[in-house]
Design a protein around this motif. Structure first.
Motif, short mmCIF file in Angstrom:
data_model
loop_
_atom_site.label_atom_id
_atom_site.label_comp_id
_atom_site.label_asym_id
_atom_site.label_seq_id
_atom_site.Cartn_x
_atom_site.Cartn_y
_atom_site.Cartn_z
N GLU A 124 43.80 34.44 36.53
CA GLU A 124 43.14 34.01 35.29
C GLU A 124 42.07 32.96 35.57
OE1 GLU A 124 46.50 32.74 32.96
OE2 GLU A 124 47.16 34.81 32.60
N LEU A 125 42.36 32.05 36.47
CA LEU A 125 41.39 31.02 36.85
C LEU A 125 40.15 31.63 37.48
CD1 LEU A 125 40.75 27.99 37.10
CD2 LEU A 125 42.01 28.01 39.25
N ARG A 128 38.01 33.20 34.85
CA ARG A 128 37.22 32.19 34.13
C ARG A 128 36.04 31.70 34.98
NH1 ARG A 128 42.38 30.37 32.76
NH2 ARG A 128 42.24 28.60 34.20
N GLU A 129 36.29 31.48 36.26
CA GLU A 129 35.21 31.03 37.17
C GLU A 129 34.09 32.06 37.24
OE1 GLU A 129 34.82 28.25 39.36
OE2 GLU A 129 36.42 27.28 38.23
N ALA A 131 33.34 34.28 34.96
CA ALA A 131 32.66 34.31 33.67
C ALA A 131 31.68 33.14 33.56
CB ALA A 131 33.68 34.25 32.53
N GLN A 132 32.09 31.96 34.01
CA GLN A 132 31.20 30.81 33.99
C GLN A 132 29.97 31.02 34.86
OE1 GLN A 132 33.62 27.46 35.16
NE2 GLN A 132 34.04 26.89 33.04
#
Length: 138
Positions: A124-125, A128-129, A131-132
């Motif tokens: 999940e992390l 997110r990374e 996506a950023q």
């Protein structure tokens, strides 16, 4: 077709998951020889393209002083998109943060370091990374 690449060094193992994740499982003590093998693997992969390294420490016991020093002196932070530790204890977190501090003070730290409890949290992390990063590029 994705070909899974795997490595074994001492009691430890690693495998690469496309497109950019190296999963490392540390079991028992990490010796200087293990650290050298890991550093060489990081360099081999990182010189091709930066990657996330996810290190599972749930079965790790200790790291030889020489191994810690080798990693500190021989890692190139530009090889990594990020570093995630699964199951790190207090001492392991302190060691990882001290290595990051050394690289930050020299201006070489180019990636984030995270601590999570499970593989799912690591995935999940990373999502997110990614996506950023994609919003920063756009």
């Amino acid at each position: 077709m994705n070909i899974r690449r795997e490595w074994k060094f001492g009691t430890h193992s690693a495998h690469f998951e496309q497109p950019d994740i190296l999963w490392v499982k540390i079991e028992g003590e990490t010796t200087l020889r293990d650290a050298i093998s890991l550093s060489e693997l990081y360099g081999e992969l990182g010189n091709q393209s930066p990657f996330f390294v996810v290190t599972n420490l749930t079965e790790a016991t200790s790291v030889e002083t020489e191994a810690r020093e080798h990693v500190s002196k021989n890692l190139n932070p530009t090889w990594f998109l990020g570093s995630i530790y699964i199951g790190a204890g207090f001492v392991q977190k302190a060691v990882a943060k001290s290595l990051a501090f050394v690289h930050a003070m020299t201006g070489k730290l180019t990636f984030d370091m995270h601590f999570v409890a499970t593989e799912q949290e690591a995935r999940e992390l990373i999502a997110r990374e990614r996506a950023q990063r994609s919003t920063k590029v756009a």
